[in-house]
Design a protein around this motif. Structure first.
Motif, PDB file in Angstrom:
ATOM      1  N   SER A  20       3.142  -0.385   3.898  1.00 57.42           N
ATOM      2  CA  SER A  20       2.701  -1.432   4.737  1.00 57.42           C
ATOM      3  C   SER A  20       2.206  -2.103   4.196  1.00 57.42           C
ATOM      4  CB  SER A  20       2.698  -1.291   6.446  1.00 57.42           C
ATOM      5  OG  SER A  20       0.715  -0.838   6.269  1.00 57.42           O
ATOM      6  N   ALA A  21       2.536  -3.824   3.987  1.00 52.69           N
ATOM      7  CA  ALA A  21       1.643  -4.242   2.625  1.00 52.69           C
ATOM      8  C   ALA A  21       0.248  -4.351   3.779  1.00 52.69           C
ATOM      9  CB  ALA A  21       2.339  -5.184   2.871  1.00 52.69           C
TER      10      ALA A  21
ATOM     11  N   SER B 111       0.620  -1.414  -0.149  1.00 50.68           N
ATOM     12  CA  SER B 111      -0.247  -0.100   0.130  1.00 50.68           C
ATOM     13  C   SER B 111       0.910   1.207   0.354  1.00 50.68           C
ATOM     14  CB  SER B 111      -1.247   0.091   1.481  1.00 50.68           C
ATOM     15  OG  SER B 111      -0.134   0.194   2.525  1.00 50.68           O
ATOM     16  N   PRO B 112       0.677   2.028  -0.587  1.00 45.91           N
ATOM     17  CA  PRO B 112       1.784   3.346  -0.107  1.00 45.91           C
ATOM     18  C   PRO B 112       2.086   3.899   0.446  1.00 45.91           C
ATOM     19  CG  PRO B 112      -1.050   3.626  -1.438  1.00 45.91           C
ATOM     20  CD  PRO B 112      -0.972   2.240  -1.018  1.00 45.91           C
ATOM     21  N   SER B 113       1.487   4.132   1.587  1.00 45.29           N
ATOM     22  CA  SER B 113       2.166   3.969   3.036  1.00 45.29           C
ATOM     23  C   SER B 113       3.432   3.135   3.902  1.00 45.29           C
ATOM     24  CB  SER B 113       1.158   3.914   4.112  1.00 45.29           C
ATOM     25  OG  SER B 113       0.579   2.991   4.751  1.00 45.29           O
TER      26      SER B 113
END
Lengths: 356, 356
Positions: A29-30, A25-27
């Motif tokens: 962390s999966a 994910s963009p942040s």
């Protein structure tokens, strides 16, 4: 069911550890099921080049009923097989099953369904209507059977018949009051999104299999909004004879309806054509043009007429209440075009004979 | 996931054998999940008197993430907790989250959402819009950001801003073309109804958590049709400040909207009120009367104006394109009433300060 993010988390054959280069994910962390994250569709996705975004390996096919070992004595495979057999037997008496779809809400799918059913009933055909919109059922109102009591007999549940003889089954006939929403019985409603789709599919399967439809020339299915719903309904049916797609003349509607045409074209059933409702109400794009671009037949345009909504509210479709008005004549012409298409040899149907 | 009929079949704490007197389908054979069969709602159900139709025992509560033992190394509880924490942190900068709902499709939820957002942006408020209709997304068109490229930065995905400064996130920005429907990546699409709801909830959670909304005075959520969707969205949010319910003046719409009002009233958030769209277009029942009967505020009636749809198609909400026309004035009055309601002390909000 373990977890709530998706069905694959608990597939014992799915790799459990994060894969190198898997979508994140963009942040950073999966998230759970990150390979199905909406961001994996983003053109500037943080995926490394060549990272896998689809898993098509045959070793990752999820389990189905027949794969279940040790079901604790419930014999779920036997139960499901029996229900499928019942559904097949029931629909063997139905010559054609036609789904009315749009993707977009409020474009007049239900109004078209009610009027097609009424047209055909007036011409002597045996017609049934299944209201596949479980959360926003309207067919009982539009076909004049609201409040009718369902009777369970040896053959199944008898569908109430409206004044024109159209047999109707709808969740509306099972809800206790106007303001009662459909809420599935469960120990908790928390995270109900994880099982809502399965409950809905199961209810539709029961509506199809357990309703004593009798011999029908056509069973119309009025689908809810949502481009994804046709896939579910088509998967429940042994044969889908065709789909009718409905739009209104606005860019916003066409945008959603285009997606539905794509889905409809992916089912095995022919797309019988596109209907433009509320013609003339908006200064928007042409339904005929949309049909031409999509390569499907244009069935006709129904001019906007507030009498259509008024007739629906009164439970008497406009083609019966005011057959000579312009909208009713357009609807009748569409019904005849569809009937002619269903009579063609290349349209899938069951083997039940037509009435003389 | 084992089986496809519902989440409870595989709960190890659910009784596996048929219970004496349990609900059976009309044809006499107990289908899977028969206690949740639609027929159990039938007044002439073949249930013996006193047969159990609800299972509320606390011993039957399904498992959640925190109950999972031995997740094969995926640390799913950690992943989900991290995503929840990210979502909470993101929405702590958002003063109010408001859901626009109806249950019925095509009544103008999206049109109202776009115009409320535009009104507030014109008054200097910081506004975001999340298009929660993943299958029929229209907000990018209506707010003029269609085709804009999403940029992923250190803070997350930057939502494109329309001419009025409204920040928009929509599945429409992630689909490759107009006619591409949303299809979730999976090893097979067969029986996709079993995981569709979980996929949708996960996508909405990511849209909320991973979009760099920044500080907002209000985040509007445009919900898809379906009375059940508000439950899912409300379950994802730490705080929902309120719901706005939309109808049109027809019996058929009121029938569905009544169910949505029931659902909205069951969330912890206040029902801010009812809006009647397309006023005057049909000779149907009054929205004000429906609001009075339901005991919720009536926010106002927006007269039907084809310019509303035309403005939506052009990506410029009517309140900006033609602020003096009757429909725009009605929408502006509704926006001010809602803003006043959101400023009241009893409406839930986060702690972020308002702009001076």
């Amino acid at each position: 069911m373990r977890g709530t993010c998706c069905a694959w988390c608990c597939d014992p054959r799915r790799p459990r550890s994060p894969r190198p280069g898997a979508a994140r994910s963009p942040s950073g962390s999966a998230g759970p099921c990150s390979s199905s994250s909406p961001w994996s569709r983003c053109s500037s996705s943080p995926l490394p080049p060549g990272a896998p975004t689809r898993r098509r390996s045959s070793s990752l096919v999820p389990k189905r009923y027949k794969d279940i070992v040790g079901d604790g004595g419930s014999n779920i495979e036997g139960q499901v097989s029996e229900q499928h057999a019942r559904l097949h037997a029931r629909l063997a008496e139905v010559r054609a099953v036609v789904a009315v779809v749009s993707g977009k809400g409020g474009v007049g799918k239900s109004s078209l369904t009610a009027n097609l059913a009424a047209c055909w009933a007036l011409e002597g055909r045996r017609v049934g209507v299944l209201d596949a919109d479980l959360n926003g059922p309207t067919m009982a109102t539009m076909l004049g059977v609201r409040g009718r009591r369902l009777v369970v007999g040896a053959e199944g549940v008898t569908p109430p018949e409206g004044a024109l003889g159209v047999r109707v089954m709808s969740m509306d006939l099972l809800l206790p009051s106007d303001d009662a929403p459909l809420i599935w019985e469960a120990p908790t409603q928390a995270e109900s999104h994880t099982w809502r789709g399965a409950m809905e599919a199961n209810a539709l399967r029961e509506f199809l299999a357990d309703t004593a439809w009798g011999a029908l020339d056509v069973l119309l299915l009025d689908l809810p909004p949502g481009t994804d719903r046709l896939v579910t309904v088509a998967s429940l049916l042994p044969v889908l004879s065709g789909t009718i797609v409905v739009t209104i003349p606005s860019d916003v509607s066409h945008l959603v309806v285009r997606k539905s045409i794509t889905i409809a074209a992916q089912t095995k059933a022919p797309v019988l054509g596109l209907v433009e409702n509320m013609s003339g109400l908006f200064p928007g794009p042409s339904g005929a043009e949309l049909a031409r671009e999509a390569g499907i037949p244009f069935l006709g345009a129904v001019p906007f007429d507030p009498a259509l909504a008024a007739a629906a509210d009164l439970g008497e479709p406009l083609v019966a209440a005011a057959p000579t008005c312009e909208a009713a004549r357009a609807l009748t012409a569409i019904a005849r075009t569809v009937a002619a298409a269903l009579a063609r040899a290349d349209v899938p149907s069951s083997r039940a004979p037509r009435p003389a």
